[in-house]
Write a protein that holds these residues in place. Structure first.
Motif, PDB file in Angstrom:
ATOM      1  N   LEU A   8       0.795  -1.393  -0.121  1.00 32.33           N
ATOM      2  CA  LEU A   8      -0.368  -0.026  -0.779  1.00 32.33           C
ATOM      3  C   LEU A   8       0.778   1.223  -0.006  1.00 32.33           C
ATOM      4  O   LEU A   8       1.580   1.190   1.030  1.00 32.33           O
TER       5      LEU A   8
ATOM      6  N   ARG B 118       0.128  -6.116 -15.366  1.00 34.06           N
ATOM      7  CA  ARG B 118      -0.945  -5.979 -14.538  1.00 34.06           C
ATOM      8  C   ARG B 118      -2.383  -5.810 -14.942  1.00 34.06           C
ATOM      9  O   ARG B 118      -2.548  -5.838 -15.972  1.00 34.06           O
TER      10      ARG B 118
ATOM     11  N   ALA C 193      -6.211  -4.771 -13.103  1.00 34.01           N
ATOM     12  CA  ALA C 193      -6.997  -4.474 -12.399  1.00 34.01           C
ATOM     13  C   ALA C 193      -8.719  -5.088 -12.104  1.00 34.01           C
ATOM     14  O   ALA C 193      -8.744  -5.661 -13.100  1.00 34.01           O
TER      15      ALA C 193
ATOM     16  N   SER D 162      -4.258   6.208  -8.286  1.00 34.30           N
ATOM     17  CA  SER D 162      -5.160   4.966  -7.505  1.00 34.30           C
ATOM     18  C   SER D 162      -5.314   4.314  -8.930  1.00 34.30           C
ATOM     19  O   SER D 162      -5.322   2.822  -9.084  1.00 34.30           O
TER      20      SER D 162
ATOM     21  N   THR E 162      -3.603   0.799  -8.962  1.00 34.71           N
ATOM     22  CA  THR E 162      -3.968   0.062  -8.156  1.00 34.71           C
ATOM     23  C   THR E 162      -4.196  -1.356  -9.051  1.00 34.71           C
ATOM     24  O   THR E 162      -4.772  -0.916  -9.813  1.00 34.71           O
TER      25      THR E 162
ATOM     26  N   GLN F 171       0.034  -7.342  -4.711  1.00 34.44           N
ATOM     27  CA  GLN F 171      -0.987  -6.712  -5.263  1.00 34.44           C
ATOM     28  C   GLN F 171      -0.239  -5.012  -4.960  1.00 34.44           C
ATOM     29  O   GLN F 171       0.707  -5.171  -3.593  1.00 34.44           O
TER      30      GLN F 171
ATOM     31  N   THR G  25      -1.888  -1.073  -3.895  1.00 27.86           N
ATOM     32  CA  THR G  25      -2.820  -0.965  -4.097  1.00 27.86           C
ATOM     33  C   THR G  25      -2.239   1.251  -3.580  1.00 27.86           C
ATOM     34  O   THR G  25      -0.958   1.091  -2.039  1.00 27.86           O
ATOM     35  N   VAL G  26      -2.853   1.547  -4.592  1.00 27.72           N
ATOM     36  CA  VAL G  26      -2.280   3.566  -4.151  1.00 27.72           C
ATOM     37  C   VAL G  26      -3.783   4.448  -3.879  1.00 27.72           C
ATOM     38  O   VAL G  26      -4.742   4.148  -4.248  1.00 27.72           O
ATOM     39  N   SER G  27      -3.584   4.772  -2.507  1.00 23.89           N
ATOM     40  CA  SER G  27      -4.730   4.952  -1.664  1.00 23.89           C
ATOM     41  C   SER G  27      -4.366   6.565  -2.141  1.00 23.89           C
ATOM     42  O   SER G  27      -3.319   7.470  -2.387  1.00 23.89           O
TER      43      SER G  27
END
Length: 125
Positions: free
Chosen positions: A11, A38, A40, A88, A91, A120, A122-124
């Motif tokens: 993350l 990748r 998504a 995001s 992700t 994984q 994950t970009v917040s």
């Protein structure tokens, strides 16, 4: 037995960076091109970037150029994906894959013989 073992996902906040690793065993990495892909949620798998056995780089998408950099260390039998300025939209589950020549430029997913387990990212926002 050939294995590609990935590490380095996780993350990260938007604007941050991550480096993924793909460690190969059971093959002579210097003879293989390595690609990163990748996928998504709800989307098709897409190519990110590939590095040839001759250390040349091919990008699958112009939109990722400049932010995603691939490199290889044959002595460590490892390929890296450096990802900067993450958003995001980045992700996804990221996969590395290996193929021997000949192959298309850049190689098509079906041309890869071996795949990593996926990691994984994950970009917040």
């Amino acid at each position: 037995q050939v294995q590609l073992v990935q590490s380095g996902g996780g993350l990260v906040q938007a604007g941050g960076s991550l480096r993924l690793s793909c460690a190969a065993s059971g093959l002579r990495l210097s003879l293989y091109a390595i690609g990163w892909f990748r996928q998504a949620p709800g989307k098709e798998r897409e190519g990110v970037v590939c590095i040839s056995e001759l250390n040349t780089t091919s990008h699958y998408s112009d939109s990722l150029k400049g932010r995603f950099t691939i490199s290889r260390d044959n002595a460590k039998s490892t390929v890296y994906l450096q990802m900067n300025s993450l958003t995001s939209e980045d992700t996804a589950v990221y996969y590395c894959a290996a193929t021997e020549p000949p192959y298309s430029n850049p190689p098509l997913p079906k041309e890869f013989d071996y795949w990593g387990q996926g990691t994984q990212v994950t970009v917040s926002s």
